[in-house]
Design a protein around this motif. Sequence first.
Motif, mmCIF file in Angstrom:
data_model
loop_
_atom_site.group_PDB
_atom_site.id
_atom_site.type_symbol
_atom_site.label_atom_id
_atom_site.label_comp_id
_atom_site.label_asym_id
_atom_site.label_seq_id
_atom_site.Cartn_x
_atom_site.Cartn_y
_atom_site.Cartn_z
ATOM 1 N N HIS A 94 0.802 -1.218 0.000
ATOM 2 C CA HIS A 94 0.000 0.000 0.000
ATOM 3 C C HIS A 94 0.843 1.280 0.000
ATOM 4 C CE1 HIS A 94 -3.164 -2.806 0.840
ATOM 5 N NE2 HIS A 94 -2.731 -3.070 2.062
ATOM 6 N N ALA A 95 2.144 1.155 -0.234
ATOM 7 C CA ALA A 95 2.981 2.352 -0.270
ATOM 8 C C ALA A 95 2.835 3.051 -1.618
ATOM 9 C CB ALA A 95 4.449 1.965 -0.048
ATOM 10 N N PRO A 96 3.021 4.370 -1.647
ATOM 11 C CA PRO A 96 2.988 5.072 -2.934
ATOM 12 C C PRO A 96 4.068 4.529 -3.863
ATOM 13 C CG PRO A 96 2.910 6.627 -1.118
ATOM 14 C CD PRO A 96 3.235 5.290 -0.522
ATOM 15 N N VAL A 152 6.448 18.609 1.505
ATOM 16 C CA VAL A 152 5.080 18.908 1.077
ATOM 17 C C VAL A 152 4.659 17.991 -0.066
ATOM 18 C CG1 VAL A 152 3.602 20.658 0.026
ATOM 19 C CG2 VAL A 152 5.171 21.305 1.857
ATOM 20 N N LEU A 153 5.532 17.777 -1.036
ATOM 21 C CA LEU A 153 5.207 16.907 -2.165
ATOM 22 C C LEU A 153 5.047 15.455 -1.723
ATOM 23 C CD1 LEU A 153 7.366 18.218 -5.154
ATOM 24 C CD2 LEU A 153 4.904 18.374 -4.822
ATOM 25 N N CYS A 154 5.844 15.048 -0.732
ATOM 26 C CA CYS A 154 5.706 13.675 -0.225
ATOM 27 C C CYS A 154 4.369 13.505 0.471
ATOM 28 C CB CYS A 154 6.856 13.346 0.724
ATOM 29 S SG CYS A 154 6.924 11.619 1.227
ATOM 30 N N LEU A 155 3.946 14.525 1.223
ATOM 31 C CA LEU A 155 2.634 14.475 1.863
ATOM 32 C C LEU A 155 1.530 14.364 0.810
ATOM 33 C CD1 LEU A 155 3.093 17.240 4.573
ATOM 34 C CD2 LEU A 155 2.494 14.872 5.040
ATOM 35 N N THR A 156 1.666 15.102 -0.276
ATOM 36 C CA THR A 156 0.682 15.053 -1.351
ATOM 37 C C THR A 156 0.613 13.669 -1.973
ATOM 38 O OG1 THR A 156 1.087 17.393 -1.837
ATOM 39 C CG2 THR A 156 -0.010 16.092 -3.540
ATOM 40 N N ALA A 157 1.782 13.042 -2.162
ATOM 41 C CA ALA A 157 1.832 11.701 -2.755
ATOM 42 C C ALA A 157 1.112 10.681 -1.886
ATOM 43 C CB ALA A 157 3.279 11.270 -2.977
ATOM 44 N N HIS A 158 1.138 10.865 -0.563
ATOM 45 C CA HIS A 158 0.483 9.928 0.338
ATOM 46 C C HIS A 158 -1.021 10.126 0.387
ATOM 47 C CE1 HIS A 158 4.542 9.069 1.786
ATOM 48 N NE2 HIS A 158 4.036 7.997 2.313
ATOM 49 N N LYS A 159 -1.495 11.280 -0.023
ATOM 50 C CA LYS A 159 -2.927 11.543 0.019
ATOM 51 C C LYS A 159 -3.627 11.135 -1.282
ATOM 52 C CE LYS A 159 -2.581 15.423 3.262
ATOM 53 N NZ LYS A 159 -2.779 16.869 3.454
ATOM 54 N N LYS A 160 -2.829 10.976 -2.356
ATOM 55 C CA LYS A 160 -3.423 10.628 -3.628
ATOM 56 C C LYS A 160 -3.775 9.153 -3.694
ATOM 57 C CE LYS A 160 -1.208 14.168 -6.492
ATOM 58 N NZ LYS A 160 -0.252 14.406 -7.613
ATOM 59 N N LYS A 161 -4.850 8.816 -4.365
ATOM 60 C CA LYS A 161 -5.218 7.438 -4.580
ATOM 61 C C LYS A 161 -4.524 6.923 -5.831
ATOM 62 C CE LYS A 161 -9.822 7.794 -2.519
ATOM 63 N NZ LYS A 161 -11.272 7.583 -2.717
ATOM 64 N N PRO A 162 -3.968 5.689 -5.784
ATOM 65 C CA PRO A 162 -3.323 5.152 -6.945
ATOM 66 C C PRO A 162 -4.308 4.971 -8.082
ATOM 67 C CG PRO A 162 -3.615 3.436 -5.297
ATOM 68 C CD PRO A 162 -4.048 4.709 -4.664
ATOM 69 N N ALA A 163 -3.839 5.163 -9.296
ATOM 70 C CA ALA A 163 -4.717 5.019 -10.461
ATOM 71 C C ALA A 163 -5.100 3.564 -10.654
ATOM 72 C CB ALA A 163 -3.995 5.560 -11.704
ATOM 73 N N SER A 164 -6.335 3.325 -11.092
ATOM 74 C CA SER A 164 -6.806 1.969 -11.298
ATOM 75 C C SER A 164 -6.142 1.379 -12.521
ATOM 76 C CB SER A 164 -8.330 1.973 -11.502
ATOM 77 O OG SER A 164 -8.969 2.519 -10.386
ATOM 78 N N SER A 165 -5.803 0.096 -12.449
ATOM 79 C CA SER A 165 -5.137 -0.556 -13.555
ATOM 80 C C SER A 165 -6.154 -1.135 -14.507
ATOM 81 C CB SER A 165 -4.216 -1.648 -13.043
ATOM 82 O OG SER A 165 -4.940 -2.556 -12.229
#
Length: 313
Positions: free
Chosen positions: A124-126, A300-313
């Motif tokens: 579940h990691a970015p 700040v960018l790392c925080l943003t990466a953790h809030k985004k949902k991964p794109a569906s495959s």
Amino acid sequence: MISDAEKQHIPRGVLCGAGAGALWGLVFLAPALVNDFSPVQLAAGRYLAYGFMAAVLLAPRWTRALSMPGRKDWIALIWLSLLGNIVYYILLSRAVQTGGIALTSLIIGFLPVAVTLIGTRDAHAPSVRSLVPSLCLCVAGTFCIGYQAFLSDSASPHTLQGVICAVGALVSWTAYAVGNTRCLSRLHHISVQDWNLLTGIVTGALSLVLLPVVLFVTTAHHSGARWLYFMGVSSAVALLASICGNALWNKMSRLVPLTLVGQMILFETLFALIYGFVWEQRWPRLMEVVAFVLVTASVVLCLTAHKKKPASS
């Protein structure tokens, strides 16, 4: 993917990480304050004080606390205490005394890159791709710090020794940061404060082994006043960095994912530089200001990466 409940803990975890960084930054200043003492003496003094304080704080629940860790946990405490405390601080102290605070901060500043990349292997990691902008800014920021350090210091055997020791400290603390987070994630029956105090007791016991080494390698003679000053610095670092700083760090480690743990180490670098400027009685130079901006943007960018949902495959 990180759940909504886990995301709610991230701001509190970031605050704990910032507090830990502010306190941990003091360990870069201590070797400069007592530069007439060896790194081994600094490590022995700090961690004997840490062990004593931990034992006093754990005394009311001594039997229960010592019975909570299993055999595997005690083994983990030993190697974490050795790598993350004793070995790391000896190498860092030598790096500061031979290469300076800025140069040492530069190399230790690469900790977030190493820890974050290791953390991407967790479930579940970015993805690494989503962290690339943050990591690039982190590298750029630490490059600016290093550029300034090398610009003001001519190459010398002492500088090279500082680089080698700082790289060793980087490797040692990377192993500790990852291993400690892994332990805390599975040891739900042990509080973060008890884990910190148990680490202190083990580190204090290991530092007793350093005493014969200290007596054997010590050649410089210090006055009684200098020894009292040394004991004061060692005790202050033990209380603020090891007891309070570690407690905040362990709390943060249970609130944020490992990839974000790596970014939180940047606060230590930032505060170490601030303390270095105060010690040298100067304002930061242009490249150092740019580094502050880049490192902050990286978090700040790392925080943003953790809030985004991964794109569906």
